[in-house]
Structure formats: structure tokens, C-alpha cells
Scaffold this motif. Sequence first.
Motif, PDB file in Angstrom:
ATOM      1  N   LEU A  79      12.049  10.710  -9.454  1.00  0.00           N
ATOM      2  CA  LEU A  79      12.990  10.588 -10.561  1.00  0.00           C
ATOM      3  C   LEU A  79      12.228  10.404 -11.865  1.00  0.00           C
ATOM      4  CD1 LEU A  79      15.466   8.028  -8.929  1.00  0.00           C
ATOM      5  CD2 LEU A  79      15.889  10.475  -9.252  1.00  0.00           C
ATOM      6  N   ASN A  80      12.668  11.086 -12.910  1.00  0.00           N
ATOM      7  CA  ASN A  80      12.036  10.869 -14.211  1.00  0.00           C
ATOM      8  C   ASN A  80      12.945  10.149 -15.196  1.00  0.00           C
ATOM      9  OD1 ASN A  80      13.808  12.945 -14.916  1.00  0.00           O
ATOM     10  ND2 ASN A  80      12.213  14.527 -14.741  1.00  0.00           N
ATOM     11  N   LYS A  81      14.160   9.831 -14.770  1.00  0.00           N
ATOM     12  CA  LYS A  81      15.057   9.034 -15.605  1.00  0.00           C
ATOM     13  C   LYS A  81      16.164   8.464 -14.729  1.00  0.00           C
ATOM     14  CE  LYS A  81      18.017  12.940 -16.928  1.00  0.00           C
ATOM     15  NZ  LYS A  81      18.621  13.697 -18.051  1.00  0.00           N
ATOM     16  N   GLY A  82      16.864   7.465 -15.274  1.00  0.00           N
ATOM     17  CA  GLY A  82      18.001   6.885 -14.577  1.00  0.00           C
ATOM     18  C   GLY A  82      17.690   5.538 -13.953  1.00  0.00           C
ATOM     19  N   LEU A  83      18.737   4.786 -13.659  1.00  0.00           N
ATOM     20  CA  LEU A  83      18.615   3.498 -12.974  1.00  0.00           C
ATOM     21  C   LEU A  83      18.327   3.727 -11.504  1.00  0.00           C
ATOM     22  CD1 LEU A  83      19.001   0.369 -12.948  1.00  0.00           C
ATOM     23  CD2 LEU A  83      21.427   0.799 -12.488  1.00  0.00           C
ATOM     24  N   ILE A  84      17.365   2.977 -10.969  1.00  0.00           N
ATOM     25  CA  ILE A  84      17.056   3.049  -9.544  1.00  0.00           C
ATOM     26  C   ILE A  84      17.828   1.984  -8.778  1.00  0.00           C
ATOM     27  CG2 ILE A  84      15.237   2.824  -7.806  1.00  0.00           C
ATOM     28  CD1 ILE A  84      13.285   3.893  -9.901  1.00  0.00           C
ATOM     29  N   VAL A  85      17.716   0.743  -9.218  1.00  0.00           N
ATOM     30  CA  VAL A  85      18.399  -0.357  -8.551  1.00  0.00           C
ATOM     31  C   VAL A  85      18.466  -1.532  -9.514  1.00  0.00           C
ATOM     32  CG1 VAL A  85      16.271  -1.309  -7.553  1.00  0.00           C
ATOM     33  CG2 VAL A  85      18.458  -1.766  -6.421  1.00  0.00           C
ATOM     34  N   ALA A  86      19.476  -2.358  -9.339  1.00  0.00           N
ATOM     35  CA  ALA A  86      19.582  -3.603 -10.093  1.00  0.00           C
ATOM     36  C   ALA A  86      19.826  -4.729  -9.100  1.00  0.00           C
ATOM     37  CB  ALA A  86      20.705  -3.533 -11.124  1.00  0.00           C
ATOM     38  N   THR A  87      19.599  -5.953  -9.534  1.00  0.00           N
ATOM     39  CA  THR A  87      19.840  -7.096  -8.660  1.00  0.00           C
ATOM     40  C   THR A  87      20.772  -8.076  -9.356  1.00  0.00           C
ATOM     41  OG1 THR A  87      17.898  -8.321  -9.483  1.00  0.00           O
ATOM     42  CG2 THR A  87      17.573  -6.866  -7.589  1.00  0.00           C
ATOM     43  N   GLU A  88      21.577  -8.763  -8.567  1.00  0.00           N
ATOM     44  CA  GLU A  88      22.473  -9.774  -9.111  1.00  0.00           C
ATOM     45  C   GLU A  88      22.477 -10.994  -8.202  1.00  0.00           C
ATOM     46  OE1 GLU A  88      26.237  -7.657  -9.274  1.00  0.00           O
ATOM     47  OE2 GLU A  88      26.940  -8.713  -7.483  1.00  0.00           O
ATOM     48  N   GLY A  89      22.640 -12.158  -8.817  1.00  0.00           N
ATOM     49  CA  GLY A  89      22.603 -13.409  -8.078  1.00  0.00           C
ATOM     50  C   GLY A  89      23.953 -14.072  -7.980  1.00  0.00           C
ATOM     51  N   THR A  92       0.805  -1.225   0.000  1.00  0.00           N
ATOM     52  CA  THR A  92       0.000   0.000   0.000  1.00  0.00           C
ATOM     53  C   THR A  92       0.837   1.275   0.000  1.00  0.00           C
ATOM     54  OG1 THR A  92      -0.125   0.142   2.430  1.00  0.00           O
ATOM     55  CG2 THR A  92      -1.749  -1.246   1.325  1.00  0.00           C
ATOM     56  N   THR A  93       2.152   1.151   0.092  1.00  0.00           N
ATOM     57  CA  THR A  93       3.009   2.323   0.287  1.00  0.00           C
ATOM     58  C   THR A  93       2.985   3.273  -0.909  1.00  0.00           C
ATOM     59  OG1 THR A  93       4.457   0.982   1.676  1.00  0.00           O
ATOM     60  CG2 THR A  93       5.337   3.076   0.922  1.00  0.00           C
ATOM     61  N   LEU A  94       2.991   2.744  -2.121  1.00  0.00           N
ATOM     62  CA  LEU A  94       3.009   3.606  -3.303  1.00  0.00           C
ATOM     63  C   LEU A  94       1.775   4.486  -3.357  1.00  0.00           C
ATOM     64  CD1 LEU A  94       4.133   4.567  -5.995  1.00  0.00           C
ATOM     65  CD2 LEU A  94       3.064   2.571  -7.075  1.00  0.00           C
ATOM     66  N   GLU A  95       0.617   3.903  -3.155  1.00  0.00           N
ATOM     67  CA  GLU A  95      -0.620   4.684  -3.220  1.00  0.00           C
ATOM     68  C   GLU A  95      -0.638   5.770  -2.150  1.00  0.00           C
ATOM     69  OE1 GLU A  95      -5.487   3.998  -2.957  1.00  0.00           O
ATOM     70  OE2 GLU A  95      -4.101   2.290  -2.888  1.00  0.00           O
ATOM     71  N   GLN A  96      -0.215   5.421  -0.932  1.00  0.00           N
ATOM     72  CA  GLN A  96      -0.166   6.414   0.145  1.00  0.00           C
ATOM     73  C   GLN A  96       0.798   7.553  -0.206  1.00  0.00           C
ATOM     74  OE1 GLN A  96       0.216   4.759   4.231  1.00  0.00           O
ATOM     75  NE2 GLN A  96      -0.035   2.772   3.238  1.00  0.00           N
ATOM     76  N   THR A  97       1.972   7.184  -0.724  1.00  0.00           N
ATOM     77  CA  THR A  97       2.980   8.189  -1.061  1.00  0.00           C
ATOM     78  C   THR A  97       2.467   9.143  -2.133  1.00  0.00           C
ATOM     79  OG1 THR A  97       4.774   6.665  -0.507  1.00  0.00           O
ATOM     80  CG2 THR A  97       5.334   8.535  -1.901  1.00  0.00           C
ATOM     81  N   GLN A  98       1.880   8.613  -3.179  1.00  0.00           N
ATOM     82  CA  GLN A  98       1.365   9.462  -4.254  1.00  0.00           C
ATOM     83  C   GLN A  98       0.292  10.410  -3.739  1.00  0.00           C
ATOM     84  OE1 GLN A  98       0.290   6.257  -6.923  1.00  0.00           O
ATOM     85  NE2 GLN A  98       2.013   6.718  -8.282  1.00  0.00           N
ATOM     86  N   ALA A 107       9.866  -0.220  -2.784  1.00  0.00           N
ATOM     87  CA  ALA A 107      10.946   0.741  -2.547  1.00  0.00           C
ATOM     88  C   ALA A 107      11.366   1.422  -3.843  1.00  0.00           C
ATOM     89  CB  ALA A 107      12.141   0.040  -1.905  1.00  0.00           C
ATOM     90  N   ALA A 108      11.487   0.644  -4.925  1.00  0.00           N
ATOM     91  CA  ALA A 108      11.860   1.224  -6.214  1.00  0.00           C
ATOM     92  C   ALA A 108      10.773   2.161  -6.715  1.00  0.00           C
ATOM     93  CB  ALA A 108      12.120   0.106  -7.224  1.00  0.00           C
ATOM     94  N   ASP A 109       9.508   1.799  -6.515  1.00  0.00           N
ATOM     95  CA  ASP A 109       8.407   2.651  -6.957  1.00  0.00           C
ATOM     96  C   ASP A 109       8.395   3.988  -6.232  1.00  0.00           C
ATOM     97  OD1 ASP A 109       7.398   0.945  -8.872  1.00  0.00           O
ATOM     98  OD2 ASP A 109       5.946   0.002  -7.529  1.00  0.00           O
ATOM     99  N   ILE A 110       8.701   3.984  -4.933  1.00  0.00           N
ATOM    100  CA  ILE A 110       8.704   5.238  -4.176  1.00  0.00           C
ATOM    101  C   ILE A 110       9.854   6.119  -4.638  1.00  0.00           C
ATOM    102  CG2 ILE A 110       8.689   6.291  -1.903  1.00  0.00           C
ATOM    103  CD1 ILE A 110       6.330   4.347  -2.650  1.00  0.00           C
ATOM    104  N   MET A 138      16.746   3.006  -1.714  1.00  0.00           N
ATOM    105  CA  MET A 138      16.058   4.225  -2.134  1.00  0.00           C
ATOM    106  C   MET A 138      16.931   5.450  -1.923  1.00  0.00           C
ATOM    107  SD  MET A 138      12.414   5.777  -0.855  1.00  0.00           S
ATOM    108  CE  MET A 138      12.020   7.518  -1.189  1.00  0.00           C
ATOM    109  N   ALA A 139      17.563   5.549  -0.756  1.00  0.00           N
ATOM    110  CA  ALA A 139      18.431   6.700  -0.473  1.00  0.00           C
ATOM    111  C   ALA A 139      19.590   6.754  -1.455  1.00  0.00           C
ATOM    112  CB  ALA A 139      18.948   6.619   0.960  1.00  0.00           C
ATOM    113  N   ALA A 140      20.217   5.602  -1.717  1.00  0.00           N
ATOM    114  CA  ALA A 140      21.340   5.567  -2.660  1.00  0.00           C
ATOM    115  C   ALA A 140      20.894   5.948  -4.055  1.00  0.00           C
ATOM    116  CB  ALA A 140      21.968   4.174  -2.665  1.00  0.00           C
ATOM    117  N   ALA A 141      19.704   5.495  -4.465  1.00  0.00           N
ATOM    118  CA  ALA A 141      19.205   5.817  -5.799  1.00  0.00           C
ATOM    119  C   ALA A 141      18.981   7.309  -5.959  1.00  0.00           C
ATOM    120  CB  ALA A 141      17.912   5.055  -6.071  1.00  0.00           C
TER     121      ALA A 141
END
Length: 493
Positions: free
Chosen positions: A284-294, A239-245, A276-279, A331-334
Motif C-alpha cells: 500500500l502506498n496510501k490509506g489507513l492500515i489499522v487503528a487501535t482503541e481502548g 524479523t518478518t519485515l526484513e524477510q518480506t522485503q 503486521a502493519a509494516d507487512i 492485514m487482510a482487512a487492510a
Amino acid sequence: MFAVLISFAGTRLVACAGPAWPSDEERVFLDAYRDHVTVNATEDQFARADKLYTESLQVLSETYVENIDTPVFVQNSIAALDGLEVDDTSPTGIVGAALDDSLHELDPHSAYMTDDMFRRLQESTEGSFAGVGIVISLDDDKRIRIVSPIDDTPAARAGLQPDDRITHIDGYEMNGEPISEAVRRMRGRIGDPVTLTILRTKDSFDVTVKRARIEVPSVTAGTIDNDIGYIRVSRFDATTLEQTQDYLSQLKDKIASPRGMIVDLRRNPGGLLDSAADIADQFLNKGLIVATEGRGERKLRRYEADRSDFFDGVPMVILLDRGSASGAELMAAALRENGRGVIIGERSFGKGSMQRIMPLTSGGGLKITTGYYTTPENHIVQGHGVTPDIEVHRNDVEEFEREVDLAHALPSRRRDPRQSLASIEAQTCERDIKIDRFGAQAGRENLDVENEDDETPAEAFRDSVLECAVGYFSNGPLANYRDQVEPLLRAGL
């Protein structure tokens, strides 16, 4: 209460398929655990428990972030059998407990989950659950440690604090007990009291808290001094995205000419990676937010910014502290690495791993670490945390464990070389500020803390770190650094 299960990023449900036949090593455990089953069990129950163990080893070998040494894992499972203290001594109960103990030997965040735990996880990620409202973990001595109370819950109102240890629940000693047992004992009917014995530094005392349905907004917001926007995100759930918006839209309507924007991620233990990425994407309107690696640094997924940019061009401060973990850190790093905001506060917790929830055909499932998340500049916060641009020291804070201090924590990798540009004492920032909250927190002054004794007036509490952030936008001590930090931020340095 079960928020330890929402303190990881990257939650995904992955079904397991295919038969799982025991290897010679696994067969040794399957023979050994039978001696610890003390109830009358059927062959079908033993067969289900056998499948639970072999299927779990198959899932681990295929998806865990590191290669699994199967013989060592099996020996750890056998060694765990003699020390088990569980109420459920059925085949599945014994195997599940041994699995849970062995998974904790891999890293602090991997665990076995019963069907009931799955249900509670779903509740927590949906934004509501039954309990007292605390984030918990195990410390090195296998004691129940409070990571943080969740805002506006019975635990928070009772005065429970980060790094408190829960030694007893209703008189039952919790030392050495798994988190699942602590959760089970703290759950119950809404309105019924539960007594927690708390160890704080060297003092031990009882706190009685009434259980409640915890329907906690993950976002609160308001204005500061009429022209600074303030939004606090306490966790990341469905529910965090909807609340934030909604709150950001209200802030835009209330502030005609914003002087600054403060995003408060202090004591945020994380949650769902997508959330977290959505918030972060809201700013941000451009750029990488986060990536994942295994395993083997294999790239798994990328999250790119593509949403509207709230408060575009308005200077931003992101608040972090040692309780900010996982999704809060990414989120802070992004935001910083995309030149969007400056980080003020403390070095964060340092949890940079992601977990998946793997349902098992034999019942229950696994929460296992499957990878790391990486920042836009390809750094990993695992073990390091996020270093603030401006570090604020508080005199009233006691040091407590971060990720790297936890038993069996995954190793640190690819550290961000940034160092703090400035360091300041929190008390030098003290200033009178006016906070007008709205929404769920309207009418409650964030700088007032109620005493347990209702007959005495509330004591004033200064949020000096927040006051530092406000001063950054005006004439406070941190304003001296603004002209230095903002050009570096825009240049991505």
C-alpha cells in the motif's frame, strides 16, 4: 512452543510506577493465600508477594480494556486458591498462580508471566525459541489445544494438527493445567525427546518429538506457473519485515510480467502489531492500515501507509482460514478495505483484541488486554473474524473453536456487514500447478508431505485452496467471479 504468547497483536512493554497499597478487598486475599504457602517463607518473601498482587490490581484498574470490578476479581482469586496445583508453593508462586487464573476469568489472552516466561516471550518475538514448535491455547475444558504447528518444525514434521488436544506430557496429565505448565514441561535440552499424548477427535495416541532450537523463518516465497508471485507469512515477529522485503524484491526480479500475487496468511496466529502493519504497508502506498482503541472507544494509535507499493496494479489474492488470527486478520482487512486484494478461503478466527506486556516492580509481569484494533472502515473483527469474498469449502476440515467460542471471550463489536460474494467446493478447483520455491524452502515441494515411515513414498497432497487462488487469475472456476469482484474491490465495496 510458546507461540501462544505471539498470537496477539499490539505488544508493547510498559513499565509500572508508583506505590501500590492494598485496599480492604485486596487485604482479604492477602490474608487468605498465606494458608496455601507450604514452604518456609520469610517476611520479605511475603512482602514481595503482597506487592505483586496489589501492584497487579493497580495496573489492571488503570489499563485493562474494560473497567475492573475489584471485589469480584478478588473473590475469583480467593476461589482459585483451593484448586491450585503448582510445584512452586512459595508466596510468589501461589500469588502468581492465583493471579493467572483470575486473569483468565477476564479474557482468554490475559495472563500472569514469570521472569522465565518474559525471557521466552522475548525469544519468540525475536524469531527463535527453544521447543517443539506449536501454537497452543486452553479450550473451555481447560485442556491444552494445539492452534497450529509452526511450519517446518519438529511438531509439524511429527504430524501434529490444529485442534489436537495434548492430554499428557511425558506421562503427566495436563487436563486443568495452565499453559505455562505445558510450556515448562515441553521445554528442555535441545535433542532430548518429549512424548506428547494426543487426543484427536476420539483417538488417543503418543507422539515423541525431539526438542530443538526453533529458528523458523516467518516468511517463505516462490513463483507459481512462472508468472504468479506467492508469499506466505506464518507469523509476525521482529524479523518478518526484513524477510518480506527481501522475498518481494526477489519476486520482482524473477517475474517480468506478473499475472497475479498471492499472499498466504493461513494458519498465521498473529504476532507483533507493528510487524503486521509494516507487512501490509509493503503493498500500500496510501490509506489507513489499522487503528487501535481502548476503554470507552478511546482512540489510541493509527498506522498509515507510507511505503513503496510492491506489485502495484497486479491483481492480488489473500488466503485466510479459520486459523488466521489477530495480525493476519488486520492485514487482510487492510488490503481489502484499501481496494488492494480479494480474500479467498474461510472466515478467520476472530481475535480483534490487543495485549500489552506490563513488567512489575515486584517481579514478573502481566500480559493484559488493553484495547481493540479497528480496520480502515472502523470495523472490529473481535468475535466475528474476517469474511472472505469467495468462500472455499474443504471436505477434510473439521470445525474447531474460534475466538467467540473461548471461555470468557470479549464480546463482539462493530461487525463488518460484508457477506461472501461466492461459495465454492475446494475439489472443483483442483488443477496441476508448478511451485518454484526459493530461499529457506528451496528444493522442497510444498505439495509433498512426508510419511512417518521413511520406507514408503511420500503421498501427494493437494492444496486445493491455493489451486483455487491460481484459478482466479486464469481459467479456473473462480475466474467466473473475477470480473464481478474486481470492480467491487476497486470501489471499496
